[in-house]
Design a protein around this motif. Structure first.
Motif, PDB file in Angstrom:
ATOM      1  N   THR A  84      55.864  27.519  39.644  1.00 32.25           N
ATOM      2  CA  THR A  84      55.444  26.579  38.136  1.00 32.25           C
ATOM      3  C   THR A  84      54.913  27.438  37.479  1.00 32.25           C
ATOM      4  O   THR A  84      54.300  28.689  37.477  1.00 32.25           O
ATOM      5  N   HIS A 118      51.841  26.941  36.191  1.00 31.13           N
ATOM      6  CA  HIS A 118      50.339  26.886  36.751  1.00 31.13           C
ATOM      7  C   HIS A 118      50.281  28.083  37.940  1.00 31.13           C
ATOM      8  O   HIS A 118      49.399  28.727  37.904  1.00 31.13           O
ATOM      9  N   GLN A 119      51.244  28.101  38.640  1.00 28.44           N
ATOM     10  CA  GLN A 119      51.363  29.371  39.708  1.00 28.44           C
ATOM     11  C   GLN A 119      51.232  30.749  38.993  1.00 28.44           C
ATOM     12  O   GLN A 119      50.503  31.575  39.488  1.00 28.44           O
ATOM     13  N   GLN A 131      50.279  31.312  35.867  1.00 27.49           N
ATOM     14  CA  GLN A 131      49.092  31.608  35.070  1.00 27.49           C
ATOM     15  C   GLN A 131      48.087  32.200  36.089  1.00 27.49           C
ATOM     16  O   GLN A 131      47.277  33.186  35.765  1.00 27.49           O
ATOM     17  N   ASN A 132      48.003  31.505  37.224  1.00 25.34           N
ATOM     18  CA  ASN A 132      46.987  32.162  38.308  1.00 25.34           C
ATOM     19  C   ASN A 132      47.206  33.422  38.537  1.00 25.34           C
ATOM     20  O   ASN A 132      46.627  34.128  38.780  1.00 25.34           O
TER      21      ASN A 132
END
Length: 54
Positions: free
Chosen positions: A11, A13-14, A16-17
């Motif tokens: 994702t 989000h993953q 960006q982390n």
């Protein structure tokens, strides 16, 4: 029945982390650079001594 395709990369989000993780900073001198400088100084010193002996 339509399904949205699954993103194999994960994702947003993953990602960006992952992108926000800081690379560990090296603390201390770079040994390869120091060895290279010492080698160059030694070669120059040998050349100077050889030229003075002629």
């Amino acid at each position: 029945m339509s399904q949205t395709p699954n993103d194999p990369a994960g994702t947003t989000h993953q990602f960006q982390n992952f992108a926000n993780q800081a690379q560990p900073q090296k603390s201390g001198p770079n040994i390869g650079l120091i060895v290279g400088i010492v080698a160059v100084v030694a070669v120059v010193a040998i050349l100077v001594v050889a030229l003075m002996m002629m």
